[in-house]
Design a protein around this motif. Sequence first.
Motif, PDB file in Angstrom:
ATOM      1  N   ALA A 195      13.315   9.885 -36.147  1.00  0.00           N
ATOM      2  CA  ALA A 195      12.202  10.803 -35.938  1.00  0.00           C
ATOM      3  C   ALA A 195      12.490  11.684 -34.723  1.00  0.00           C
ATOM      4  N   ARG A 196      11.781  12.847 -34.625  1.00  0.00           N
ATOM      5  CA  ARG A 196      12.018  13.783 -33.522  1.00  0.00           C
ATOM      6  C   ARG A 196      11.687  13.174 -32.165  1.00  0.00           C
ATOM      7  N   ASP A 197      10.714  12.232 -32.131  1.00  0.00           N
ATOM      8  CA  ASP A 197      10.294  11.651 -30.853  1.00  0.00           C
ATOM      9  C   ASP A 197      10.802  10.221 -30.652  1.00  0.00           C
ATOM     10  N   GLU A 198      11.731   9.774 -31.501  1.00  0.00           N
ATOM     11  CA  GLU A 198      12.203   8.384 -31.435  1.00  0.00           C
ATOM     12  C   GLU A 198      13.214   8.202 -30.305  1.00  0.00           C
ATOM     13  N   GLN A 199      13.176   7.011 -29.696  1.00  0.00           N
ATOM     14  CA  GLN A 199      14.121   6.668 -28.635  1.00  0.00           C
ATOM     15  C   GLN A 199      15.089   5.587 -29.124  1.00  0.00           C
ATOM     16  N   PHE A 200      16.256   5.556 -28.493  1.00  0.00           N
ATOM     17  CA  PHE A 200      17.265   4.539 -28.814  1.00  0.00           C
ATOM     18  C   PHE A 200      18.046   4.310 -27.524  1.00  0.00           C
ATOM     19  N   GLY A 201      17.591   3.348 -26.722  1.00  0.00           N
ATOM     20  CA  GLY A 201      18.221   3.130 -25.428  1.00  0.00           C
ATOM     21  C   GLY A 201      17.699   4.114 -24.398  1.00  0.00           C
ATOM     22  N   GLN A 202      18.424   4.224 -23.281  1.00  0.00           N
ATOM     23  CA  GLN A 202      17.976   5.034 -22.159  1.00  0.00           C
ATOM     24  C   GLN A 202      18.456   6.481 -22.229  1.00  0.00           C
ATOM     25  N   GLU A 203      19.488   6.740 -23.024  1.00  0.00           N
ATOM     26  CA  GLU A 203      19.999   8.112 -23.123  1.00  0.00           C
ATOM     27  C   GLU A 203      19.046   8.975 -23.959  1.00  0.00           C
ATOM     28  N   ASP A 204      19.157  10.279 -23.797  1.00  0.00           N
ATOM     29  CA  ASP A 204      18.371  11.220 -24.594  1.00  0.00           C
ATOM     30  C   ASP A 204      18.958  11.271 -26.000  1.00  0.00           C
ATOM     31  N   LEU A 251      18.619  -3.481 -35.421  1.00  0.00           N
ATOM     32  CA  LEU A 251      17.880  -4.509 -36.159  1.00  0.00           C
ATOM     33  C   LEU A 251      16.375  -4.307 -36.004  1.00  0.00           C
ATOM     34  N   ARG A 252      15.935  -4.032 -34.779  1.00  0.00           N
ATOM     35  CA  ARG A 252      14.497  -3.850 -34.549  1.00  0.00           C
ATOM     36  C   ARG A 252      13.984  -2.603 -35.281  1.00  0.00           C
ATOM     37  N   ARG A 253      14.788  -1.553 -35.374  1.00  0.00           N
ATOM     38  CA  ARG A 253      14.398  -0.355 -36.143  1.00  0.00           C
ATOM     39  C   ARG A 253      14.182  -0.702 -37.608  1.00  0.00           C
ATOM     40  N   VAL A 254      15.142  -1.453 -38.176  1.00  0.00           N
ATOM     41  CA  VAL A 254      15.046  -1.813 -39.593  1.00  0.00           C
ATOM     42  C   VAL A 254      13.853  -2.739 -39.824  1.00  0.00           C
ATOM     43  N   CYS A 255      13.646  -3.719 -38.917  1.00  0.00           N
ATOM     44  CA  CYS A 255      12.502  -4.624 -39.058  1.00  0.00           C
ATOM     45  C   CYS A 255      11.187  -3.841 -39.009  1.00  0.00           C
ATOM     46  N   ALA A 256      11.069  -2.877 -38.075  1.00  0.00           N
ATOM     47  CA  ALA A 256       9.844  -2.075 -37.989  1.00  0.00           C
ATOM     48  C   ALA A 256       9.620  -1.290 -39.278  1.00  0.00           C
ATOM     49  N   HIS A 257      10.702  -0.812 -39.883  1.00  0.00           N
ATOM     50  CA  HIS A 257      10.605  -0.087 -41.150  1.00  0.00           C
ATOM     51  C   HIS A 257      10.001  -0.972 -42.242  1.00  0.00           C
ATOM     52  N   TYR A 258      10.322  -2.274 -42.210  1.00  0.00           N
ATOM     53  CA  TYR A 258       9.808  -3.202 -43.222  1.00  0.00           C
ATOM     54  C   TYR A 258       8.548  -3.946 -42.758  1.00  0.00           C
ATOM     55  N   GLY A 259       8.066  -3.625 -41.548  1.00  0.00           N
ATOM     56  CA  GLY A 259       6.810  -4.194 -41.092  1.00  0.00           C
ATOM     57  C   GLY A 259       6.901  -5.553 -40.441  1.00  0.00           C
ATOM     58  N   GLU A 279      16.950 -10.320 -21.968  1.00  0.00           N
ATOM     59  CA  GLU A 279      16.103  -9.132 -22.006  1.00  0.00           C
ATOM     60  C   GLU A 279      16.931  -7.858 -22.127  1.00  0.00           C
ATOM     61  N   GLY A 280      18.114  -7.844 -21.505  1.00  0.00           N
ATOM     62  CA  GLY A 280      18.993  -6.688 -21.622  1.00  0.00           C
ATOM     63  C   GLY A 280      19.546  -6.510 -23.027  1.00  0.00           C
ATOM     64  N   LEU A 281      19.781  -7.630 -23.712  1.00  0.00           N
ATOM     65  CA  LEU A 281      20.330  -7.566 -25.071  1.00  0.00           C
ATOM     66  C   LEU A 281      19.275  -7.198 -26.105  1.00  0.00           C
ATOM     67  N   THR A 282      18.050  -7.677 -25.908  1.00  0.00           N
ATOM     68  CA  THR A 282      17.021  -7.510 -26.938  1.00  0.00           C
ATOM     69  C   THR A 282      15.981  -6.447 -26.603  1.00  0.00           C
ATOM     70  N   GLY A 283      15.836  -6.108 -25.316  1.00  0.00           N
ATOM     71  CA  GLY A 283      14.790  -5.179 -24.921  1.00  0.00           C
ATOM     72  C   GLY A 283      13.401  -5.777 -24.942  1.00  0.00           C
ATOM     73  N   GLU A 284      13.304  -7.115 -24.935  1.00  0.00           N
ATOM     74  CA  GLU A 284      12.021  -7.805 -24.988  1.00  0.00           C
ATOM     75  C   GLU A 284      11.864  -8.719 -23.772  1.00  0.00           C
ATOM     76  N   PRO A 285      10.604  -9.017 -23.349  1.00  0.00           N
ATOM     77  CA  PRO A 285      10.380  -9.981 -22.256  1.00  0.00           C
ATOM     78  C   PRO A 285      10.583 -11.409 -22.744  1.00  0.00           C
TER      79      PRO A 285
END
Length: 742
Positions: A483-492, A241-249, A269-275
């Motif tokens: 993207a080549r440098d994009e992250q998604f969670g803690q795994e590579d 969801l956060r990826r799609v929201c960032a795509h739309y600004g 925080e574990g579910l959303t990745g936000e403070p």
Amino acid sequence: MRGAPLVGPVGSAERPALSGGQRDAAVLAALERLVPAPRGDDLASVAVGDELVTAWRRFPAVAAQYADYPDAIDTRLREALAEGGIDRPYTHQAEAMAHALEGRHVVVVTPTASGKTLCYNAPILSTILESHATRALYLYPTKALAQDQLAELLTLTDRLEPHLSIGAFTYDGDTPQDARRAVRGRAHLVLSNPDMLHSGILPHHPRWAKLFENLQFVVIDELHAYRGVFGSHLANILRRLRRVCAHYGSAPTFICSSATIANPKELAEGLTGEPFSLVVENGAPRGEKIFALLNPPVVNPQLGIRRSYVSETRRLAIEFLKRRLQVIVFAQSRLTTEVLTTYLKDAGRRLPGGPESIRGYRGGYLPLRRREIEQGLRAGTVTGVVSTNALELGIDIGALDVCLMAGYPGTIAASWQRAGRAGRRSTRSAAIMVASSAPVDQFVVQHPEYFFEASPEHALVNPDNLQILLDHIKCAAFELPFARDEQFGQEDVQAVLGLLREEGFVDLVDDRWHWLHESYPADAVSLRSVSSDNFVVVDTADDTWIIAEVDFSAATSTLYEQAIYLVEGRQYQVDTLDFDRRKAYVRPVDSDYYTDAITYTKVTILDEFDRLPLAPPSAAGCHGEVHVVSRVVGFKKIKFYTNENVGSGELDLPEQEMHTTAYWLELTRAYLDGLGFEGDDRRDGVVGLGFALRQVAQLLLMCDRHDIGLAIHGADGQAPPRRTHTDAAAESEEPTIFIYDN
């Protein structure tokens, strides 16, 4: 007040509502009958350790604490709320509103019926009044809860109609196709669930561009429900969801509400990745609550057998119902729910309101039946309801007087959530937990300090579980290139995408990973690990009328031929199970017994990840992948009330296979030989250890007992352990206990 007379004629459906004082007196009068010689109103004076009641706790009434609305709350909204009787918010509501309006992610943790919905409705509606383009997404764990919350939300938006038209709609699997386009275009508030966000909204985000471009708030209600596998899936969906929201600004503010758990901020925080900011001080009023733990008396001292906890729960429910109090009874399984409903309907002929005022409630009932029961509870025409955990969540059923729990729910957090279903803001209520013979139940009632003084459990999620993460990386790549440098969670994630390229799912073009495969990945991922391929139950005596539905995994253990299928105490016998067409044909019967399936399970080890020697050479604990094959091989006929086994039958049904992970404990022959036990004693010891491991796993993982499977192989090395409906049996070189993810 002992033995207070009934008000109104017994069996009368037309009965005046009890006043607050009458409710207080009726609750206390019923409680007094449960305890030998309490001194007046002082129930706290009862000695702990009585043959039935092991602990009483009295929680005094608390007055409301109010605060002013934050300055940013729109005046028009304040007027609409005042029109509905809310002149000032409670302190926790005002605090949560302030956090949300200032763009801080916030989680609110207060008891049931404390007004948590206003914590998010007020800041969201106020923002929409200021900026009409604002959009919000509400996520609920079930479709029923979303429908229930929509009704309350529409009442508020209707009051705002003279100022501004605000569209609020549910969007789930029941939304008609022709209505979906209108929802996408007109909804300011979209009420949905994680399943629909996963498979129906995110993969089609271009159609939802208006929502994502203006998405300012995301509400996650009943946060505590998102733990284990379900919670780990949701965490990955929110990453998408956060990826799609960032795509739309857009970068929405998350507002979460939860029942009491030990780590709400950590979970959010574990579910959303936000403070997150945490709001825990409850400002809502509550009436006095009396909470009791009850252990049925021992009826066979030699064998340590206690009176049936189901019968004990029935006795208590009748005591409260005959005083015209509203009662909710929580049972641990669908079968126990139906048996208790049958018992209370039988007794209902002698109770105010009659049998029609007693209802059952569980998964499998059709939506119209569930809505009818919920409405009856709110209106007071339903005085008693027996439910599984389906009513544990915040569906509006009004404020009841008494909560009875037939068995320990498995966690402290769930117990308080259920107890919160009883309690009006100005009158006395009661919550009673009746212990079964299960080890954890007996521990809780014999160590009440653990229950009343210990912290609630921690909700656990593992969003970087490789199996779960891999599924959602596929879904995310389908939605937007990586993207080549994009992250998604803690795994590579780049390494994972490289693996997916080898399998033909993605390819790297101009430094971006694009989805290539013809498959639709979200359609192959089940968030709850339950097949959507349900069976329908057809009543052949009523013009082929569908009376219920049963999920695929439970069909063979409930809808086998000759089974007695119960719906709110009505008995149906299964004549035909059409496995291919997913239908069971039943007819009404009048039976004095119900049926319970006997299941045989075999576990085969596929891969061993880890092995830990335990006190060598006695045992080893292992973790790995297994193949589980389960088959219903027979059934027992159990007589109502006496629980006598009055017959049995053999069955030949299709096997159900599952590839899953497990922990297994290997006990060496040398170790067992050194214990000095033989035959039945040795076998019973291994089986008992298996049950203990399953109970502890359930407790530590904070999961439903049905989420964990138990299989025991080769308990004596010569013959398999005695077969029960919860155990497996297969010969093995070494006795092995399997605890697997079900």
